[in-house]
Design a protein around this motif. Structure first.
Motif, PDB file in Angstrom:
ATOM      1  N   ARG A 256       0.576  -0.836   0.575  1.00  0.00           N
ATOM      2  CA  ARG A 256      -0.233   0.348  -0.205  1.00  0.00           C
ATOM      3  C   ARG A 256       0.727   1.215  -0.302  1.00  0.00           C
ATOM      4  NH1 ARG A 256      -2.500  -3.484  -1.035  1.00  0.00           N
ATOM      5  NH2 ARG A 256      -4.287  -4.355  -0.323  1.00  0.00           N
TER       6      ARG A 256
ATOM      7  N   THR B  77      -4.412   2.589  -1.226  1.00  0.00           N
ATOM      8  CA  THR B  77      -3.460   3.658  -1.188  1.00  0.00           C
ATOM      9  C   THR B  77      -3.598   3.409   0.298  1.00  0.00           C
ATOM     10  OG1 THR B  77      -5.113   5.413  -1.933  1.00  0.00           O
ATOM     11  CG2 THR B  77      -2.868   4.931  -3.484  1.00  0.00           C
TER      12      THR B  77
ATOM     13  N   TRP C 212      -1.495  12.424  -2.302  1.00  0.00           N
ATOM     14  CA  TRP C 212      -0.826  12.263  -0.873  1.00  0.00           C
ATOM     15  C   TRP C 212      -2.983  11.374  -0.298  1.00  0.00           C
ATOM     16  CZ3 TRP C 212       2.550   8.738  -1.303  1.00  0.00           C
ATOM     17  CH2 TRP C 212       3.888   8.437   0.063  1.00  0.00           C
ATOM     18  N   ASN C 213      -3.635  12.412   0.465  1.00  0.00           N
ATOM     19  CA  ASN C 213      -4.000  12.526   1.211  1.00  0.00           C
ATOM     20  C   ASN C 213      -5.880  11.760   1.170  1.00  0.00           C
ATOM     21  OD1 ASN C 213      -2.860  13.066   3.808  1.00  0.00           O
ATOM     22  ND2 ASN C 213      -2.561  15.306   2.544  1.00  0.00           N
TER      23      ASN C 213
ATOM     24  N   SER D 154       1.157   3.624  -2.547  1.00  0.00           N
ATOM     25  CA  SER D 154       0.610   5.795  -2.417  1.00  0.00           C
ATOM     26  C   SER D 154       2.020   6.294  -3.658  1.00  0.00           C
ATOM     27  CB  SER D 154       0.666   6.357  -1.200  1.00  0.00           C
ATOM     28  OG  SER D 154      -0.466   5.700  -0.273  1.00  0.00           O
TER      29      SER D 154
ATOM     30  N   PHE E  74       4.023   6.744   7.200  1.00  0.00           N
ATOM     31  CA  PHE E  74       3.079   7.773   6.366  1.00  0.00           C
ATOM     32  C   PHE E  74       3.152   9.522   5.747  1.00  0.00           C
ATOM     33  CE2 PHE E  74      -0.973  10.076   4.488  1.00  0.00           C
ATOM     34  CZ  PHE E  74      -1.322   9.477   3.227  1.00  0.00           C
TER      35      PHE E  74
ATOM     36  N   GLY F 147       0.481   8.858  -5.950  1.00  0.00           N
ATOM     37  CA  GLY F 147       0.663  10.318  -5.633  1.00  0.00           C
ATOM     38  C   GLY F 147       1.814  11.100  -6.099  1.00  0.00           C
TER      39      GLY F 147
ATOM     40  N   ALA G 134     -10.035   6.907  -3.399  1.00  0.00           N
ATOM     41  CA  ALA G 134      -9.536   5.583  -3.302  1.00  0.00           C
ATOM     42  C   ALA G 134     -10.319   4.362  -2.442  1.00  0.00           C
ATOM     43  CB  ALA G 134      -8.742   6.416  -2.259  1.00  0.00           C
TER      44      ALA G 134
END
Length: 315
Positions: free
Chosen positions: A109, A263, A247-248, A113, A289, A117, A253
């Motif tokens: 995962r 992710t 990313w967030n 990401s 993260f 990302g 997702a």
């Protein structure tokens, strides 16, 4: 020659100090949750849910061990029949009457990401830079309408278009794929990139490009050697904002990924331990993260500080 009023001077000094103290206080308040998450990642599961909360607890790497491994509970007789523990990780797991069954899915995962990302950020900034340069330098028909249309794509929450995108992705076979998520995040971030970068490119005088064209440079060479260095500050800032969103991002997702391209945001909340939510493992995953965003921002800090110190070339 008139002198400076000492009362006004002292008031200015005190105002500056008060403003500085307010900024420092605000920074400390915003850092408290992050520091608490980092500290929780080094607690044992009982300490992480203790009441009242333990500010100072015995450090433990159990959260990180649980994050990277899959464990199964066994009887004390079975654990006693096993060979001696192979290292401190195995010894820590056996102290909880469990054995390691294999690695967890955290690594996969995390890599997802990184790929999604940074891949979407690169494409969004690349396409946004080209589009912003075209809007800034050329006479584009209906330019204002096009810019408003691009901006309007950011006016609605992503969840409002989640169902149509899910149906479209399912028909195209793009659900739970890296390519599908990169294209989706790129499409969402391009509007932000265009608007941010256009403002920076507008501040770069056209005369520098015209001089380069007179010297024999092509339009592409003038763009690469004149515009891009001056717009480096804007590109860096835009890349940070685009990466933070990609990313967030959580809604898309959760809806469009389940395994192959999932992710970190939808993975971290469902880290389950022996007795329910494994909070040290959740905190450990959250801490790791945060690292790529912090590193990426620090690496681009030089460009941001240069822009603040020197500024762009202005008319």
């Amino acid at each position: 020659m008139s002198g400076v009023n000492p009362t006004v001077g002292r008031a200015g000094v005190w105002w500056t100090r008060a403003a500085g103290a307010a900024v420092i206080l605000y920074a400390l308040i915003t850092l408290v949750p992050l520091l608490w998450i980092v500290q929780t990642s080094f607690k044992t599961p009982p300490d992480s849910i203790a009441y009242p909360p333990k500010v100072i607890a015995e450090p433990s790497l159990e959260g990180y061990v649980n994050l990277f491994t899959t464990r199964s509970r066994q009887t004390p007789e079975y654990i006693a029949s096993l060979p001696p523990p192979d290292g401190w990780v195995d010894r820590l797991v056996r102290s909880r009457n469990m054995v390691i069954a294999g690695p967890s899915k955290f690594g996969e995962r995390f890599v997802n990401s990184l790929v999604i990302g940074f891949g979407s950020t690169f494409l969004a900034v690349f396409l946004g830079t080209l589009a912003a340069y075209a809007f800034s330098r050329f006479k584009v028909p209906m330019k204002d309408d096009l810019l408003f249309f691009i901006l309007s794509t950011r006016m609605m929450p992503p969840i409002a278009v989640a169902i149509p995108i899910f149906l479209m992705y399912r028909a195209l076979g793009l659900t739970d794929t890296h390519v599908g998520m990169i294209l989706l995040y790129t499409a969402v971030n391009v509007s932000l990139a265009v608007w941010l970068l256009k403002g920076f490119i507008d501040e770069i005088p056209r005369e520098y490009e015209e001089a380069a064209l007179i010297d024999g440079y092509s339009r592409l060479a003038a763009f690469r050697k004149v515009v891009l260095p001056q717009a480096a500050t804007g590109i860096a800032a835009t890349a940070i904002f685009c990466l933070i969103f990609a990313w967030n991002e959580y809604a898309f997702a959760v809806l469009l990924t389940s395994g192959e391209a999932q992710t970190m945001p939808p993975f971290i909340p469902f880290i389950i331990g022996e007795g329910g939510q494994d909070w040290p493992a959740v905190a450990a995953g959250t801490t790791l993260f945060l690292v790529p965003i912090v590193v990426f921002t620090v690496l681009l800090r030089r460009h941001l500080l240069r822009g603040i110190t020197f500024g762009a070339v202005r008319r």
